[in-house]
Scaffold this motif. Structure first.
Motif, short mmCIF file in Angstrom:
data_model
loop_
_atom_site.label_atom_id
_atom_site.label_comp_id
_atom_site.label_asym_id
_atom_site.label_seq_id
_atom_site.Cartn_x
_atom_site.Cartn_y
_atom_site.Cartn_z
N SER A 53 0.89 -1.32 0.03
CA SER A 53 -0.09 0.07 0.36
C SER A 53 0.72 1.28 0.09
N ILE A 54 2.15 1.14 0.48
CA ILE A 54 2.97 2.33 0.50
C ILE A 54 3.75 2.57 -0.82
N SER A 55 4.18 1.43 -1.25
CA SER A 55 5.08 1.29 -2.26
C SER A 55 4.18 1.85 -3.70
N GLY A 56 2.68 1.52 -3.64
CA GLY A 56 2.04 1.89 -4.86
C GLY A 56 1.35 3.38 -4.84
N LEU A 57 1.55 3.85 -3.55
CA LEU A 57 0.80 5.13 -3.26
C LEU A 57 1.37 6.22 -4.27
N GLU A 58 0.45 7.00 -4.70
CA GLU A 58 0.84 8.18 -5.50
C GLU A 58 0.34 9.54 -5.04
N GLN A 59 -0.89 9.64 -5.10
CA GLN A 59 -1.39 10.82 -4.16
C GLN A 59 -2.68 10.19 -3.45
N LEU A 60 -2.74 10.84 -2.40
CA LEU A 60 -3.85 10.50 -1.37
C LEU A 60 -4.75 11.83 -1.19
N ILE A 109 -4.41 1.82 -1.40
CA ILE A 109 -5.23 2.37 -0.54
C ILE A 109 -6.49 2.79 -1.25
N GLN A 110 -7.67 2.35 -0.78
CA GLN A 110 -8.97 2.80 -1.64
C GLN A 110 -9.81 3.33 -0.39
#
Length: 245
Positions: free
Chosen positions: A25-32, A211-212
């Motif tokens: 979930s961290i490595s795939g994060l772009e913008q939250l 993260i969704q």
């Protein structure tokens, strides 16, 4: 609300096979994007929710062992490993706030005692007496009721840890008052199906490698708790059957 967006700075990452970038979930994060004055982080242990919350606290210059900008003390392994790799976008930028983590709250309470002895702060901001002289649940509520104030951001890691179901409901009332009347923003990592029911909250799930945003009824916390309460006898029968085998 003040904090609008959290961005992972991929260009700064040199080694993606080291923690915390081994967390999907961290490595795939772009913008939250944060869209509510109350945002919940949910997910299994190890899914990355506390890691990101701690990194946000680090970028806010809060003590990552627990506290605000003026709470300076050291606790082993309290340094954020992700803080240097994220960017926070604010509108407007604020500096007031607090990071509360249940697992190191004892150390924070000791820090407050030491500051009170040196007359650097009064106990008034923490219920009028040492947090160590209050029960675990009372000390949490004292913090929420007395230390938290207007126009600030509060980052809470499992605040339900010391709260009974009744006191969790009390906390929901405090949350409502602080967001509606005091213009506060909260980001909360939790496992509590009671807290997750706060009306209008944004719920971000860290499970399944990304993260969704999900709805309350889609959380495992709601579904499993409801299923157990509706079918308690069946669950208990299956547990005892497993033990007999």
């Amino acid at each position: 609300m003040f904090l609008k967006r959290v961005t992972l700075l991929h260009e700064k990452i040199e080694n993606r096979v080291e923690y915390p970038f081994t967390i999907p979930s961290i490595s795939g994060l772009e913008q939250l994007e944060l869209t509510s004055s109350v945002t919940f982080f949910v997910g299994e242990n190890g899914s990355g929710k506390s890691t990101l919350l701690e990194a946000i606290a680090d970028k806010c210059d809060f003590n990552t062992a627990g506290g605000g900008r003026n709470n300076i003390y050291d606790v082993h392994a309290s340094q954020s490993v992700l803080g240097d790799y994220i960017r926070l976008s604010w509108l407007p930028k604020i500096g007031n706030g607090f990071f509360m983590r249940a697992e190191s709250f004892y150390h924070f309470a000791t820090h407050i005692d030491e500051m009170a002895k040196e007359e650097m702060i009064p106990y008034r901001a923490y219920g009028g007496k040492s947090l160590h002289e209050q029960s675990h649940g009372e000390s949490f509520l004292s913090l929420f009721l007395n230390r938290f104030s207007s126009e600030a951001i509060y980052l809470l890691d499992e605040p339900e840890a010391a709260l009974s179901p009744q006191r969790q409901l009390m906390f929901l009332r405090i949350l409502h008052e602080l967001t509606q009347d005091e213009e506060c923003q909260f980001i909360i990592a939790t496992h509590s199906p009671i807290l997750l029911g706060f009306p209008g909250a944004q719920i971000l799930s860290f499970d399944h490698g990304e993260i969704q945003e999900i709805q309350y009824e889609e959380t495992d916390h709601y579904r499993i708790t409801k299923s157990f309460l509706d079918h308690r006898e069946r669950f208990l029968t299956e547990i005892t059957a497993d033990e007999e085998e």
